[in-house]
Design an enzyme around this catalytic site. Sequence first.
Site, PDB file in Angstrom:
ATOM      1  N   VAL A  16       0.828  -1.213   0.000  1.00  0.00           N
ATOM      2  CA  VAL A  16       0.000   0.000   0.000  1.00  0.00           C
ATOM      3  C   VAL A  16       0.859   1.259   0.000  1.00  0.00           C
ATOM      4  O   VAL A  16       0.676   2.163  -0.818  1.00  0.00           O
ATOM      5  CB  VAL A  16      -0.946   0.014   1.216  1.00  0.00           C
ATOM      6  CG1 VAL A  16      -1.709   1.337   1.290  1.00  0.00           C
ATOM      7  CG2 VAL A  16      -1.921  -1.152   1.144  1.00  0.00           C
ATOM      8  N   ASP A  34      10.147   3.233   6.643  1.00  0.00           N
ATOM      9  CA  ASP A  34       9.819   1.853   7.002  1.00  0.00           C
ATOM     10  C   ASP A  34      10.827   1.385   8.040  1.00  0.00           C
ATOM     11  O   ASP A  34      12.013   1.737   7.963  1.00  0.00           O
ATOM     12  CB  ASP A  34       9.870   0.937   5.767  1.00  0.00           C
ATOM     13  CG  ASP A  34       9.103  -0.363   5.980  1.00  0.00           C
ATOM     14  OD1 ASP A  34       8.009  -0.513   5.417  1.00  0.00           O
ATOM     15  OD2 ASP A  34       9.610  -1.233   6.725  1.00  0.00           O
ATOM     16  N   THR A  85      -2.778  -4.403   8.970  1.00  0.00           N
ATOM     17  CA  THR A  85      -3.715  -4.670  10.070  1.00  0.00           C
ATOM     18  C   THR A  85      -4.220  -6.103   9.918  1.00  0.00           C
ATOM     19  O   THR A  85      -5.295  -6.348   9.376  1.00  0.00           O
ATOM     20  CB  THR A  85      -4.898  -3.676  10.055  1.00  0.00           C
ATOM     21  OG1 THR A  85      -5.364  -3.501   8.703  1.00  0.00           O
ATOM     22  CG2 THR A  85      -4.484  -2.326  10.603  1.00  0.00           C
ATOM     23  N   THR A 120      -6.720  -0.656   7.083  1.00  0.00           N
ATOM     24  CA  THR A 120      -8.101  -1.088   7.276  1.00  0.00           C
ATOM     25  C   THR A 120      -8.362  -1.406   8.745  1.00  0.00           C
ATOM     26  O   THR A 120      -7.625  -2.175   9.371  1.00  0.00           O
ATOM     27  CB  THR A 120      -8.400  -2.324   6.424  1.00  0.00           C
ATOM     28  OG1 THR A 120      -8.158  -2.007   5.048  1.00  0.00           O
ATOM     29  CG2 THR A 120      -9.850  -2.754   6.593  1.00  0.00           C
ATOM     30  N   CYS A 260      -7.083  -8.616   2.369  1.00  0.00           N
ATOM     31  CA  CYS A 260      -8.308  -7.832   2.564  1.00  0.00           C
ATOM     32  C   CYS A 260      -9.555  -8.691   2.752  1.00  0.00           C
ATOM     33  O   CYS A 260     -10.150  -8.714   3.828  1.00  0.00           O
ATOM     34  CB  CYS A 260      -8.532  -6.888   1.376  1.00  0.00           C
ATOM     35  SG  CYS A 260      -7.452  -5.445   1.376  1.00  0.00           S
ATOM     36  N   ARG A 331       0.359 -13.224   1.416  1.00  0.00           N
ATOM     37  CA  ARG A 331      -0.366 -12.896   2.644  1.00  0.00           C
ATOM     38  C   ARG A 331      -1.689 -13.637   2.739  1.00  0.00           C
ATOM     39  O   ARG A 331      -2.554 -13.526   1.886  1.00  0.00           O
ATOM     40  CB  ARG A 331      -0.604 -11.383   2.716  1.00  0.00           C
ATOM     41  CG  ARG A 331       0.644 -10.569   2.975  1.00  0.00           C
ATOM     42  CD  ARG A 331       0.362  -9.093   2.939  1.00  0.00           C
ATOM     43  NE  ARG A 331      -0.064  -8.648   1.619  1.00  0.00           N
ATOM     44  CZ  ARG A 331      -0.488  -7.420   1.340  1.00  0.00           C
ATOM     45  NH1 ARG A 331      -0.573  -6.518   2.297  1.00  0.00           N
ATOM     46  NH2 ARG A 331      -0.839  -7.097   0.113  1.00  0.00           N
TER      47      ARG A 331
END
Length: 424
Positions: A16, A34, A85, A120, A260, A331
């Site tokens: 992202v 980062d 998240t 999110t 997501c 992921r």
Amino acid sequence: MQIQDVKLAVVGLGYVGLPLAVEFGKKRSVLGFDVNARRITELKEGRDHTLEVDAQEMKEAAHLEFTHEASQLAQANVFIVTVPTPIDEYKQPDLTPLVRASETLGKVLKRGDIVIYESTVYPGATEEVCVPVLERVSGLRFNEDFYAGYSPERINPGDKSHRVSTIRKVTSGSTKEVAELVDTLYKQIIVAGTHKASSIRVAEAAKVIENTQRDVNIALINELALIFNRMGIDTQAVLEAAGTKWNFLPFRPGLVGGHCISVDPYYLTHKAQSIGYHPEIILAGRRLNDAMGSYVASQLIKAMTKRRIQVQGSRVLVMGLTFKENCPDLRNTRVVDIVRELHEYNVVADVFDPWVDPASAEHEYGIRPVKVLEKGAYDGIIVAVSHRQFVEMGSKGIRALGKPEHVLYDLKYVMTAEESDLRL
């Protein structure tokens, strides 16, 4: 603060944050931060292992600088937080990365600064979780000394058509003036336009239901596939027929993983349960989708048994490990559920995926992908991800990997119904 006074920093440079920082870096000065020093070294060398940004795009972001030194964030006055998240092993929201990022920013926060979150979360998390951390660490007061915004990420890994700048962006702020500034800031890079939400909570809720809606719809199609399989009806043929009606939604059955769709619903259900409401449909959809990997493995085993192929000690090739095609993103991939279920049957399951980093696969899931495809070696083959390399092989090339007697399960409709033995 006026838009010309903004000194921007992007915190978290993954799938992202990096594309966002690059787009801003084409227009204005931006500091990309980062905590992973190796990631920063990689980016300074113009490389991105996620493959979301190529070398040319990195060069075009002439105003973008990278650092892993948190102290350098003090030079910024607007921060965009794009950290992960995830959920924990109990499927509860894990806000640890978000809290740590907020603590880092709290140490450099100054009067008048704005912190915009993109990660999110459930409705209310920004103001209930993140803001108190910022206040505690900085000693400043929310909406008096510093402000917040929320603009949910809309990234589709591996998609070269729908990029950061071409996807409409939802924006919000903790005051009317901040909301306007946040919206104006994003308009500098979002050519598709923005939608200014009436509050941070509305923007948070809008994001979390985007993927919850998709998850529930896919769960419905998965359940229909289970029914049609028992009836001996080809699900794809049914969906193609139903799709001739103009308002039929084009969802397809399959594994639901990724950062997501398989995660966000748990953020919403967590919040719902905390206020005394037990969500029925959302959790039912999650249970069904989470069970698809085991179902696929069991269907393959049944088909092998019917053909009198010895199951124990057999070799099965799983083609693909990423959560979607043509990207290296591992992921929350649900392909691992297939592999683990096959192991329960004492099957030797080889995984092949030309897109993944073998070290990452072993670190995340304990799976060491094979490097070379072996012809005539497998009792069963599962096409789990529709990478373009697998599509180009065609049914003949894939069949060649199997023994004279084998079962081919096309999970992704890479082949026709006649070319495979099993489909969802």
